[in-house]
Design a protein around this motif. Structure first.
Motif, PDB file in Angstrom:
ATOM      1  N   THR A  92      15.684  19.710 -14.527  1.00  0.00           N
ATOM      2  CA  THR A  92      14.591  19.394 -13.611  1.00  0.00           C
ATOM      3  C   THR A  92      14.562  20.431 -12.497  1.00  0.00           C
ATOM      4  O   THR A  92      15.537  21.169 -12.290  1.00  0.00           O
ATOM      5  CB  THR A  92      14.755  17.996 -12.997  1.00  0.00           C
ATOM      6  OG1 THR A  92      15.966  17.971 -12.221  1.00  0.00           O
ATOM      7  CG2 THR A  92      14.834  16.930 -14.085  1.00  0.00           C
ATOM      8  N   VAL A  93      13.444  20.476 -11.750  1.00  0.00           N
ATOM      9  CA  VAL A  93      13.320  21.417 -10.639  1.00  0.00           C
ATOM     10  C   VAL A  93      12.486  20.801  -9.526  1.00  0.00           C
ATOM     11  O   VAL A  93      11.588  19.987  -9.786  1.00  0.00           O
ATOM     12  CB  VAL A  93      12.668  22.748 -11.110  1.00  0.00           C
ATOM     13  CG1 VAL A  93      11.227  22.521 -11.552  1.00  0.00           C
ATOM     14  CG2 VAL A  93      12.748  23.822 -10.020  1.00  0.00           C
ATOM     15  N   TYR A 123       7.689  34.859 -16.704  1.00  0.00           N
ATOM     16  CA  TYR A 123       8.648  34.522 -15.661  1.00  0.00           C
ATOM     17  C   TYR A 123       9.647  35.659 -15.469  1.00  0.00           C
ATOM     18  O   TYR A 123       9.977  36.380 -16.418  1.00  0.00           O
ATOM     19  CB  TYR A 123       9.413  33.253 -16.024  1.00  0.00           C
ATOM     20  CG  TYR A 123       8.673  31.970 -15.727  1.00  0.00           C
ATOM     21  CD1 TYR A 123       8.836  31.325 -14.520  1.00  0.00           C
ATOM     22  CD2 TYR A 123       7.813  31.418 -16.671  1.00  0.00           C
ATOM     23  CE1 TYR A 123       8.167  30.136 -14.241  1.00  0.00           C
ATOM     24  CE2 TYR A 123       7.136  30.232 -16.403  1.00  0.00           C
ATOM     25  CZ  TYR A 123       7.319  29.603 -15.185  1.00  0.00           C
ATOM     26  OH  TYR A 123       6.648  28.441 -14.915  1.00  0.00           O
ATOM     27  N   SER A 172       5.042  29.670  -9.588  1.00  0.00           N
ATOM     28  CA  SER A 172       5.799  28.571 -10.197  1.00  0.00           C
ATOM     29  C   SER A 172       7.277  28.912 -10.296  1.00  0.00           C
ATOM     30  O   SER A 172       7.654  30.044 -10.625  1.00  0.00           O
ATOM     31  CB  SER A 172       5.247  28.267 -11.595  1.00  0.00           C
ATOM     32  OG  SER A 172       3.895  27.882 -11.528  1.00  0.00           O
ATOM     33  N   TRP A 173       8.108  27.894 -10.056  1.00  0.00           N
ATOM     34  CA  TRP A 173       9.556  28.021 -10.134  1.00  0.00           C
ATOM     35  C   TRP A 173      10.095  27.099 -11.226  1.00  0.00           C
ATOM     36  O   TRP A 173       9.578  26.011 -11.452  1.00  0.00           O
ATOM     37  CB  TRP A 173      10.185  27.645  -8.790  1.00  0.00           C
ATOM     38  CG  TRP A 173       9.779  28.560  -7.677  1.00  0.00           C
ATOM     39  CD1 TRP A 173       8.700  28.433  -6.847  1.00  0.00           C
ATOM     40  CD2 TRP A 173      10.446  29.759  -7.278  1.00  0.00           C
ATOM     41  NE1 TRP A 173       8.636  29.478  -5.954  1.00  0.00           N
ATOM     42  CE2 TRP A 173       9.711  30.316  -6.194  1.00  0.00           C
ATOM     43  CE3 TRP A 173      11.591  30.438  -7.709  1.00  0.00           C
ATOM     44  CZ2 TRP A 173      10.084  31.489  -5.558  1.00  0.00           C
ATOM     45  CZ3 TRP A 173      11.966  31.608  -7.077  1.00  0.00           C
ATOM     46  CH2 TRP A 173      11.224  32.125  -6.010  1.00  0.00           C
ATOM     47  N   ARG A 174      11.166  27.559 -11.877  1.00  0.00           N
ATOM     48  CA  ARG A 174      11.800  26.729 -12.893  1.00  0.00           C
ATOM     49  C   ARG A 174      13.258  27.123 -13.061  1.00  0.00           C
ATOM     50  O   ARG A 174      13.670  28.243 -12.704  1.00  0.00           O
ATOM     51  CB  ARG A 174      11.075  26.860 -14.239  1.00  0.00           C
ATOM     52  CG  ARG A 174      11.300  28.195 -14.950  1.00  0.00           C
ATOM     53  CD  ARG A 174      10.541  28.250 -16.260  1.00  0.00           C
ATOM     54  NE  ARG A 174      10.888  29.466 -17.021  1.00  0.00           N
ATOM     55  CZ  ARG A 174      10.332  29.819 -18.189  1.00  0.00           C
ATOM     56  NH1 ARG A 174       9.387  29.038 -18.727  1.00  0.00           N
ATOM     57  NH2 ARG A 174      10.726  30.917 -18.822  1.00  0.00           N
ATOM     58  N   TRP A 175      14.042  26.207 -13.638  1.00  0.00           N
ATOM     59  CA  TRP A 175      15.425  26.472 -14.027  1.00  0.00           C
ATOM     60  C   TRP A 175      15.495  26.553 -15.554  1.00  0.00           C
ATOM     61  O   TRP A 175      14.813  25.806 -16.249  1.00  0.00           O
ATOM     62  CB  TRP A 175      16.347  25.349 -13.561  1.00  0.00           C
ATOM     63  CG  TRP A 175      16.542  25.232 -12.087  1.00  0.00           C
ATOM     64  CD1 TRP A 175      15.984  24.294 -11.256  1.00  0.00           C
ATOM     65  CD2 TRP A 175      17.358  26.056 -11.255  1.00  0.00           C
ATOM     66  NE1 TRP A 175      16.403  24.481  -9.966  1.00  0.00           N
ATOM     67  CE2 TRP A 175      17.254  25.562  -9.931  1.00  0.00           C
ATOM     68  CE3 TRP A 175      18.166  27.176 -11.494  1.00  0.00           C
ATOM     69  CZ2 TRP A 175      17.930  26.127  -8.858  1.00  0.00           C
ATOM     70  CZ3 TRP A 175      18.839  27.748 -10.416  1.00  0.00           C
ATOM     71  CH2 TRP A 175      18.725  27.234  -9.122  1.00  0.00           C
ATOM     72  N   THR A 176      16.362  27.422 -16.059  1.00  0.00           N
ATOM     73  CA  THR A 176      16.542  27.538 -17.506  1.00  0.00           C
ATOM     74  C   THR A 176      17.980  27.939 -17.813  1.00  0.00           C
ATOM     75  O   THR A 176      18.621  28.648 -17.025  1.00  0.00           O
ATOM     76  CB  THR A 176      15.564  28.554 -18.109  1.00  0.00           C
ATOM     77  OG1 THR A 176      15.685  28.550 -19.544  1.00  0.00           O
ATOM     78  CG2 THR A 176      15.812  29.959 -17.602  1.00  0.00           C
ATOM     79  N   THR A 178      14.904  24.148 -20.494  1.00  0.00           N
ATOM     80  CA  THR A 178      14.092  24.751 -19.443  1.00  0.00           C
ATOM     81  C   THR A 178      13.304  23.644 -18.760  1.00  0.00           C
ATOM     82  O   THR A 178      12.693  22.811 -19.429  1.00  0.00           O
ATOM     83  CB  THR A 178      13.118  25.795 -20.014  1.00  0.00           C
ATOM     84  OG1 THR A 178      13.870  26.847 -20.637  1.00  0.00           O
ATOM     85  CG2 THR A 178      12.243  26.397 -18.915  1.00  0.00           C
ATOM     86  N   SER A 179      13.323  23.635 -17.446  1.00  0.00           N
ATOM     87  CA  SER A 179      12.621  22.595 -16.702  1.00  0.00           C
ATOM     88  C   SER A 179      11.115  22.830 -16.750  1.00  0.00           C
ATOM     89  O   SER A 179      10.649  23.928 -17.101  1.00  0.00           O
ATOM     90  CB  SER A 179      13.088  22.586 -15.250  1.00  0.00           C
ATOM     91  OG  SER A 179      12.606  23.744 -14.573  1.00  0.00           O
ATOM     92  N   ALA A 231       7.625  23.465 -14.685  1.00  0.00           N
ATOM     93  CA  ALA A 231       7.401  24.367 -13.553  1.00  0.00           C
ATOM     94  C   ALA A 231       6.982  23.592 -12.318  1.00  0.00           C
ATOM     95  O   ALA A 231       6.278  22.590 -12.409  1.00  0.00           O
ATOM     96  CB  ALA A 231       6.339  25.388 -13.911  1.00  0.00           C
ATOM     97  N   ASP A 232       7.441  24.040 -11.160  1.00  0.00           N
ATOM     98  CA  ASP A 232       7.017  23.486  -9.873  1.00  0.00           C
ATOM     99  C   ASP A 232       6.239  24.571  -9.136  1.00  0.00           C
ATOM    100  O   ASP A 232       6.808  25.591  -8.721  1.00  0.00           O
ATOM    101  CB  ASP A 232       8.216  23.039  -9.061  1.00  0.00           C
ATOM    102  CG  ASP A 232       7.805  22.276  -7.805  1.00  0.00           C
ATOM    103  OD1 ASP A 232       6.610  22.011  -7.641  1.00  0.00           O
ATOM    104  OD2 ASP A 232       8.708  21.948  -7.001  1.00  0.00           O
TER     105      ASP A 232
END
Length: 269
Positions: free
Chosen positions: A170-171, A220, A245-249, A260-261, A263-264
């Protein structure tokens, strides 16, 4: 062509259980049936969560002794780990993955090419982190005459399947919106399937990449790599320079699939 569940499922009422063979030959023996060219899930791992049934593919070639046909020489595949095929099959406590459907197509007088699917039901087949390992493919083989099983046995093969725990990420980026060049805090949580507890638990001490996609861009870019704490929580800060947009992977490991989360999106004022 033979379609649907093969003789084992019919004899055992749809469930692999040695006790149902009491009216048949008691001892396993070499039936003379052979398998080759075994491929399980196209050689790829199978990532399994806590509820969704998975269907890894399987294909193999089978040959049988003279005097039998595709209808009277049966191979029923199953997967196991941590023991022998016989011990896993007969139990108690044997870990099994059964087949869902096998179709065999004759290729000569005593040979056939078979294909189908295995069936992994997490709540039935997986109950420990130890199940995230390499499973081995074996067969129960049967020879029949006049509707009676005259010989049966176990047959090992070269087929294997790496079963992995599904993971999630999650992000959350804040504040939203944020003033340009101010600090943006990005947090997240890594979890993975806990088959013993039937839920997703924190996946700690794993490195994840924080990625950013600028508004209007198509790809990204990794901004930094952060290691999750022991409970799987992620936290870092970055400078907010543009909308995006930001995300974790993170990638898969030997026992766990990657994730992969979502996007926020953050608006920079």
């Amino acid at each position: 062509m033979r379609t649907g569940r093969s003789a084992l499922a019919a004899v055992l009422g749809g469930t692999i259980a040695l006790g149902a063979l009491t009216a048949q030959p008691a001892q396993a023996a070499d039936t003379g049936i052979r398998v080759s060219k075994v491929v399980v899930n196209n050689g790829k791992p199978m990532v399994v969560g806590t509820t969704e049934t998975k269907y890894p593919t399987i294909s193999y070639r089978v040959t049988w002794p003279a005097g039998y046909t595709i209808s009277t020489a049966t191979t029923d595949p199953f997967m196991y780990h941590g023991t022998t095929a016989a011990k896993a099959f007969e139990g108690p406590g044997g870990q099994l993955i059964q087949h869902d459907m096998i179709r065999c197509y004759e290729d000569g007088p005593r040979a056939a090419n078979c294909e189908g699917e295995l069936r992994i039901r997490p709540r039935e087949n997986l109950d420990s982190a130890k199940d995230a390992t390499t499973w081995k493919l074996a067969f129960v083989t049967f020879l029949e005459k006049k509707g009676q099983i005259v010989s049966w046995g176990y047959l090992n093969s070269s087929g294997t399947l790496q079963v992995k725990r599904a993971a999630r990420a999650t992000v959350n980026a804040s504040p939203e919106p944020v003033a340009k060049n101010r600090t943006l805090t990005v947090t997240g949580k890594l979890t993975r399937a806990d088959w013993a507890r039937r839920t997703y638990s924190g996946y700690g001490n794993v490195s994840a990449r924080l990625q950013f996609r600028k508004a209007g861009a198509t790809a990204y870019t990794t901004v930094k790599t952060v290691r999750a704490n022991s409970s799987g929580s992620l936290r870092t800060t970055v400078k907010a320079t543009a909308d995006g947009s930001w995300r974790w992977t993170f990638g898969q490991t030997a026992t766990t699939g990657g994730a992969t989360s979502a996007a926020d999106y953050v608006d920079v004022k």
